[in-house]
Design a protein around this motif. Structure first.
Motif, PDB file in Angstrom:
ATOM      1  N   UNK A  44       0.820  -1.215   0.000  1.00 48.57           N
ATOM      2  CA  UNK A  44       0.000   0.000   0.000  1.00 48.57           C
ATOM      3  C   UNK A  44       0.850   1.259   0.000  1.00 48.57           C
ATOM      4  N   UNK A  45       0.247   2.340  -0.456  1.00 52.87           N
ATOM      5  CA  UNK A  45       0.914   3.635  -0.396  1.00 52.87           C
ATOM      6  C   UNK A  45      -0.116   4.744  -0.275  1.00 52.87           C
ATOM      7  N   UNK A  46       0.330   5.873   0.253  1.00 49.95           N
ATOM      8  CA  UNK A  46      -0.532   7.053   0.363  1.00 49.95           C
ATOM      9  C   UNK A  46       0.316   8.282   0.042  1.00 49.95           C
ATOM     10  N   UNK A  47      -0.339   9.343  -0.422  1.00 48.13           N
ATOM     11  CA  UNK A  47       0.471  10.527  -0.746  1.00 48.13           C
ATOM     12  C   UNK A  47       1.023  11.170   0.523  1.00 48.13           C
ATOM     13  N   UNK A  65       7.487   1.944  -3.884  1.00 47.14           N
ATOM     14  CA  UNK A  65       8.650   1.930  -2.988  1.00 47.14           C
ATOM     15  C   UNK A  65       8.484   0.852  -1.915  1.00 47.14           C
ATOM     16  N   UNK A  66       7.274   0.709  -1.402  1.00 48.25           N
ATOM     17  CA  UNK A  66       7.021  -0.332  -0.385  1.00 48.25           C
ATOM     18  C   UNK A  66       7.280  -1.709  -0.983  1.00 48.25           C
ATOM     19  N   UNK A  67       6.829  -1.906  -2.223  1.00 44.44           N
ATOM     20  CA  UNK A  67       7.055  -3.197  -2.889  1.00 44.44           C
ATOM     21  C   UNK A  67       8.549  -3.444  -3.054  1.00 44.44           C
ATOM     22  N   UNK A  68       9.240  -2.433  -3.541  1.00 41.35           N
ATOM     23  CA  UNK A  68      10.681  -2.564  -3.772  1.00 41.35           C
ATOM     24  C   UNK A  68      11.416  -2.856  -2.474  1.00 41.35           C
ATOM     25  N   UNK A  69      11.039  -2.144  -1.411  1.00 42.25           N
ATOM     26  CA  UNK A  69      11.709  -2.331  -0.128  1.00 42.25           C
ATOM     27  C   UNK A  69      11.438  -3.725   0.436  1.00 42.25           C
ATOM     28  N   UNK A  70      10.312  -4.296   0.043  1.00 42.38           N
ATOM     29  CA  UNK A  70       9.988  -5.656   0.481  1.00 42.38           C
ATOM     30  C   UNK A  70      10.668  -6.709  -0.388  1.00 42.38           C
ATOM     31  N   UNK A  71      11.390  -6.279  -1.399  1.00 41.97           N
ATOM     32  CA  UNK A  71      12.208  -7.240  -2.130  1.00 41.97           C
ATOM     33  C   UNK A  71      11.963  -7.378  -3.610  1.00 41.97           C
ATOM     34  N   UNK A  72      10.888  -6.747  -4.153  1.00 42.27           N
ATOM     35  CA  UNK A  72      10.749  -6.895  -5.601  1.00 42.27           C
ATOM     36  C   UNK A  72       9.857  -5.831  -6.226  1.00 42.27           C
ATOM     37  N   UNK A  73      10.024  -5.689  -7.524  1.00 44.73           N
ATOM     38  CA  UNK A  73       9.181  -4.788  -8.314  1.00 44.73           C
ATOM     39  C   UNK A  73       8.308  -5.622  -9.243  1.00 44.73           C
ATOM     40  N   UNK A  74       7.929  -6.781  -8.747  1.00 41.56           N
ATOM     41  CA  UNK A  74       7.248  -7.763  -9.585  1.00 41.56           C
ATOM     42  C   UNK A  74       5.744  -7.467  -9.687  1.00 41.56           C
ATOM     43  N   UNK A  75       5.412  -6.240 -10.048  1.00 42.56           N
ATOM     44  CA  UNK A  75       4.001  -5.824 -10.063  1.00 42.56           C
ATOM     45  C   UNK A  75       3.241  -6.401 -11.249  1.00 42.56           C
ATOM     46  N   UNK A  76       1.970  -6.732 -10.981  1.00 45.84           N
ATOM     47  CA  UNK A  76       1.079  -7.070 -12.094  1.00 45.84           C
ATOM     48  C   UNK A  76      -0.086  -6.088 -12.194  1.00 45.84           C
ATOM     49  N   UNK A  77      -0.366  -5.367 -11.086  1.00 43.53           N
ATOM     50  CA  UNK A  77      -1.477  -4.409 -11.101  1.00 43.53           C
ATOM     51  C   UNK A  77      -1.264  -3.352 -10.024  1.00 43.53           C
ATOM     52  N   UNK A  78      -1.825  -2.179 -10.294  1.00 38.68           N
ATOM     53  CA  UNK A  78      -1.816  -1.127  -9.259  1.00 38.68           C
ATOM     54  C   UNK A  78      -3.129  -0.372  -9.336  1.00 38.68           C
ATOM     55  N   UNK A  79      -3.752  -0.177  -8.173  1.00 32.44           N
ATOM     56  CA  UNK A  79      -5.015   0.567  -8.103  1.00 32.44           C
ATOM     57  C   UNK A  79      -4.771   1.921  -7.453  1.00 32.44           C
ATOM     58  N   UNK A  80      -5.491   2.932  -7.919  1.00 28.40           N
ATOM     59  CA  UNK A  80      -5.340   4.294  -7.403  1.00 28.40           C
ATOM     60  C   UNK A  80      -6.724   4.864  -7.109  1.00 28.40           C
ATOM     61  N   UNK A  81      -6.849   5.437  -5.913  1.00 32.74           N
ATOM     62  CA  UNK A  81      -8.100   6.089  -5.506  1.00 32.74           C
ATOM     63  C   UNK A  81      -7.740   7.464  -4.953  1.00 32.74           C
ATOM     64  N   UNK A  82      -8.379   8.499  -5.441  1.00 32.46           N
ATOM     65  CA  UNK A  82      -8.110   9.834  -4.916  1.00 32.46           C
ATOM     66  C   UNK A  82      -9.400  10.568  -4.643  1.00 32.46           C
ATOM     67  N   UNK A  83      -9.380  11.382  -3.592  1.00 36.20           N
ATOM     68  CA  UNK A  83     -10.604  12.139  -3.273  1.00 36.20           C
ATOM     69  C   UNK A  83     -10.281  13.379  -2.449  1.00 36.20           C
ATOM     70  N   UNK A  84     -10.998  14.441  -2.799  1.00 39.10           N
ATOM     71  CA  UNK A  84     -10.918  15.659  -1.995  1.00 39.10           C
ATOM     72  C   UNK A  84     -11.728  15.426  -0.733  1.00 39.10           C
ATOM     73  N   UNK A  85     -11.054  15.551   0.441  1.00 40.05           N
ATOM     74  CA  UNK A  85     -11.761  15.277   1.700  1.00 40.05           C
ATOM     75  C   UNK A  85     -12.050  16.552   2.480  1.00 40.05           C
TER      76      UNK A  85
END
Ligand code: THU
Length: 174
Positions: A44-47, A65-85
């Motif tokens: 997971x990540x947040x701005x 960065x969290x994925x990389x720090x955990x040992x790999x950049x082996x991504x297959x998908x990434x989801x993004x959600x943004x909202x003005x709160x």
């Protein structure tokens, strides 16, 4: 636009959850990202904003960065959600990754060998667009453009071995 898989829907929910951890006092705009690895692991990540505005980090950067720090950049998908709160609250706008984040996702796709599914969502998850990174960043600049065709997986093994040697030297000094 690709069809939505149940795993993508689940990833979108993770991204929404991650958006609660945004440090976004300057923009009032919270973004969460969730990266799924080929082995199913999720990062997971947040701005993360800053009083020096230009230093802000996007949610996608945090997740990758969290994925990389955990040992790999082996991504297959990434989801993004943004909202003005902060007022005026907005939850029905689809947020797609910024240009810099697309470049980072493209780099990961060169490592994973997957045309990464980018799942761009409105915060109410009523609208979810799925596009491969090759569509979001056509004619991308990547390692091959600079004549680099390195075996990163092999290099990473070399790096891990080097760190093991350094750690063993520390043990000898103890
Ligand atoms: N932001 C992201 O986290 N990801 C994007 O792809 C677009 C923008 C963040 C940066 C900043 O903290 C806030 O959204 C407003 O631009």
């Amino acid at each position: 636009m690709d069809t939505l898989l149940p795993a993508d829907q689940a990833l979108a929910r993770h991204a929404l959850t991650a958006s609660a951890n945004a440090y976004a006092q300057y923009s009032g705009f919270a973004v969460g990202a969730a990266a799924r690895m080929r082995n199913g692991a999720i990062h997971l990540g947040a701005n993360l904003e800053n009083a020096s505005y230009g230093v802000a980090m996007c949610a996608e950067v945090s997740a990758i960065t969290a994925a990389n720090t955990s040992g790999s950049l082996d991504l297959e998908a990434i989801a993004v959600v943004g909202h003005r709160f902060t007022p005026p609250i907005v939850a029905d706008q689809v947020v797609t990754p910024c240009g810099r984040c697309r470049q980072l996702i493209f780099e990961a796709s060169q490592i994973s060998g997957v045309d990464i599914r980018v799942i761009s969502c409105s915060a109410d998850l009523e609208q979810i667009d799925v596009s491969p990174i090759s569509i979001l960043l056509p004619s991308a600049f990547g390692p091959r453009a600079i004549g680099l065709d390195q075996d990163w997986i092999g290099m990473r093994a070399t790096l891990a071995e080097r760190v093991r040697v350094l750690q063993a030297q520390l043990v000898q000094k103890d």
